[in-house]
Design a protein around this motif. Sequence first.
Motif, PDB file in Angstrom:
ATOM      1  N   VAL A  59     -24.967 -25.248  12.261  1.00 43.83           N
ATOM      2  CA  VAL A  59     -24.091 -26.055  11.363  1.00 43.83           C
ATOM      3  C   VAL A  59     -25.178 -26.703  10.539  1.00 43.83           C
ATOM      4  O   VAL A  59     -25.687 -27.852  10.177  1.00 43.83           O
ATOM      5  CB  VAL A  59     -23.533 -26.708  12.169  1.00 43.83           C
ATOM      6  N   ILE A  60     -24.668 -26.608   9.064  1.00 42.99           N
ATOM      7  CA  ILE A  60     -25.039 -26.905   7.947  1.00 42.99           C
ATOM      8  C   ILE A  60     -23.431 -26.936   6.838  1.00 42.99           C
ATOM      9  O   ILE A  60     -23.191 -26.264   6.500  1.00 42.99           O
ATOM     10  CB  ILE A  60     -26.242 -26.986   6.902  1.00 42.99           C
ATOM     11  N   LYS A  61     -23.479 -28.918   6.511  1.00 42.37           N
ATOM     12  CA  LYS A  61     -21.712 -28.973   5.977  1.00 42.37           C
ATOM     13  C   LYS A  61     -22.235 -28.544   5.069  1.00 42.37           C
ATOM     14  O   LYS A  61     -22.865 -28.545   4.141  1.00 42.37           O
ATOM     15  CB  LYS A  61     -21.429 -30.870   6.385  1.00 42.37           C
ATOM     16  N   GLU A 156     -14.060 -24.831   9.576  1.00 45.11           N
ATOM     17  CA  GLU A 156     -13.452 -26.727   8.888  1.00 45.11           C
ATOM     18  C   GLU A 156     -14.264 -27.417   9.645  1.00 45.11           C
ATOM     19  O   GLU A 156     -15.283 -27.998   9.753  1.00 45.11           O
ATOM     20  CB  GLU A 156     -11.993 -27.668   7.762  1.00 45.11           C
ATOM     21  N   ASN A 157     -13.339 -27.538  11.341  1.00 52.44           N
ATOM     22  CA  ASN A 157     -13.829 -27.622  12.285  1.00 52.44           C
ATOM     23  C   ASN A 157     -15.433 -27.973  13.200  1.00 52.44           C
ATOM     24  O   ASN A 157     -15.896 -29.180  13.595  1.00 52.44           O
ATOM     25  CB  ASN A 157     -13.486 -28.098  13.936  1.00 52.44           C
ATOM     26  N   ILE A 158     -16.247 -26.645  12.810  1.00 54.91           N
ATOM     27  CA  ILE A 158     -17.572 -26.258  13.363  1.00 54.91           C
ATOM     28  C   ILE A 158     -18.140 -27.001  12.178  1.00 54.91           C
ATOM     29  O   ILE A 158     -18.920 -27.208  13.075  1.00 54.91           O
ATOM     30  CB  ILE A 158     -17.167 -24.792  13.456  1.00 54.91           C
ATOM     31  N   ALA A 159     -17.607 -26.962  10.927  1.00 48.94           N
ATOM     32  CA  ALA A 159     -18.789 -27.115  10.279  1.00 48.94           C
ATOM     33  C   ALA A 159     -19.130 -28.575   9.910  1.00 48.94           C
ATOM     34  O   ALA A 159     -19.664 -29.284   9.424  1.00 48.94           O
ATOM     35  CB  ALA A 159     -18.169 -26.168   8.834  1.00 48.94           C
ATOM     36  N   THR A 160     -18.113 -29.233  10.555  1.00 49.49           N
ATOM     37  CA  THR A 160     -17.971 -30.874  10.988  1.00 49.49           C
ATOM     38  C   THR A 160     -18.844 -31.839  11.429  1.00 49.49           C
ATOM     39  O   THR A 160     -18.532 -32.844  11.723  1.00 49.49           O
ATOM     40  CB  THR A 160     -16.648 -31.395   9.649  1.00 49.49           C
ATOM     41  N   VAL A 161     -19.204 -30.682  12.505  1.00 54.21           N
ATOM     42  CA  VAL A 161     -19.579 -31.517  13.948  1.00 54.21           C
ATOM     43  C   VAL A 161     -20.750 -32.186  13.866  1.00 54.21           C
ATOM     44  O   VAL A 161     -21.705 -31.406  12.518  1.00 54.21           O
ATOM     45  CB  VAL A 161     -20.160 -30.074  15.263  1.00 54.21           C
ATOM     46  N   LYS A 162     -20.776 -33.425  14.216  1.00 58.25           N
ATOM     47  CA  LYS A 162     -22.300 -33.904  13.903  1.00 58.25           C
ATOM     48  C   LYS A 162     -23.945 -33.054  14.439  1.00 58.25           C
ATOM     49  O   LYS A 162     -23.639 -32.481  15.128  1.00 58.25           O
ATOM     50  CB  LYS A 162     -22.156 -35.747  15.580  1.00 58.25           C
ATOM     51  N   ARG A 166     -32.231 -30.846  13.281  1.00 61.29           N
ATOM     52  CA  ARG A 166     -32.325 -29.816  12.678  1.00 61.29           C
ATOM     53  C   ARG A 166     -31.291 -28.631  12.059  1.00 61.29           C
ATOM     54  O   ARG A 166     -31.068 -27.454  12.288  1.00 61.29           O
ATOM     55  CB  ARG A 166     -33.963 -29.474  13.642  1.00 61.29           C
ATOM     56  N   ASP A 167     -30.020 -29.261  12.529  1.00 59.43           N
ATOM     57  CA  ASP A 167     -29.150 -28.966  12.262  1.00 59.43           C
ATOM     58  C   ASP A 167     -28.170 -28.493  13.372  1.00 59.43           C
ATOM     59  O   ASP A 167     -27.410 -27.181  13.574  1.00 59.43           O
ATOM     60  CB  ASP A 167     -28.642 -27.796  10.822  1.00 59.43           C
ATOM     61  N   ARG A 168     -28.979 -28.779  14.182  1.00 60.39           N
ATOM     62  CA  ARG A 168     -28.277 -27.735  15.503  1.00 60.39           C
ATOM     63  C   ARG A 168     -27.317 -28.960  15.889  1.00 60.39           C
ATOM     64  O   ARG A 168     -27.115 -30.086  15.774  1.00 60.39           O
ATOM     65  CB  ARG A 168     -29.488 -28.009  16.902  1.00 60.39           C
ATOM     66  N   PRO A 169     -25.961 -28.287  16.378  1.00 58.62           N
ATOM     67  CA  PRO A 169     -24.431 -29.472  17.065  1.00 58.62           C
ATOM     68  C   PRO A 169     -25.370 -30.083  18.207  1.00 58.62           C
ATOM     69  O   PRO A 169     -26.004 -29.515  18.987  1.00 58.62           O
ATOM     70  CB  PRO A 169     -23.320 -28.305  17.174  1.00 58.62           C
TER      71      PRO A 169
END
Length: 183
Positions: A59-61, A156-162, A166-169
Motif C-alpha cells: 500500500v503506497i498512499k 481510501e480506507n485501504i490506501a491510508t492504513v499504516k 517496505r509499504d506493507r500494511p
Amino acid sequence: MADFKQTDEPQSGETIAVIITNHGLMKLRLFPEIVGAAAENFIELARQGKYDGSPFHRVIKDFMIQGGDFTNKNGTGGHAAEGEDSTIGDVYDPRLKHIYGALSWAKTSAPNSIGSQFFIVHGKDGAHFLDHPEDGHNHQGYTVFGQLYEGFETLENIATVKTDSRDRPKEEVVIRSISIENV
C-alpha cells in the motif's frame, strides 16, 4: 465502443468484479472487449477463487494498493489462470490510462510477466508514468484492464492504513472474495 470512456458506469451486458475486503466493498468495470486475455486472466482467477483470502500486501498512499499474490501472500508469488508458472503478456489500448481507480496488472520488467498480482491506482492525479508509451513496445508500460466505479471510500480506507518501511500494511488488509458478474 466509439463513445467509450474509462470512467463510465458499466453498461448492460458488461462484466464487473465485486471485491469484498475486510475494509469494505469495491466494484470495478472490466474491459475484456478491449484488452481480451488481460481481463480474462483476472476473471478466470477470480472464478477459480484464487484471490479469496489473499492480502493487499503493498500500500503506497497517493499511488496504489497492490494484491493478488495468492501463493506466497507477500508479493513474491502468484501465477496466471493457466496454472503454476504461467504468465501472460501486456495488452495496450490508448483509451485505457492509469487514472484514479484504474485496475492494472503488476509485473516484472520482463515482457510477458503478468501473473495474478494487480493494483488499483490511488493517486488523485493518476499514475500516468505507468501508461504504455504511444511509440513504445507493450512491455514498457502496464496493462489497465478495469476501472473502479463504486467503493471509492474502501479504496481510501485501504490506501491510508499504516504501513512499514517496505509499504506493507501493519494491519491485515484481506480480500475476502472477488465475484464476477454481468450487469
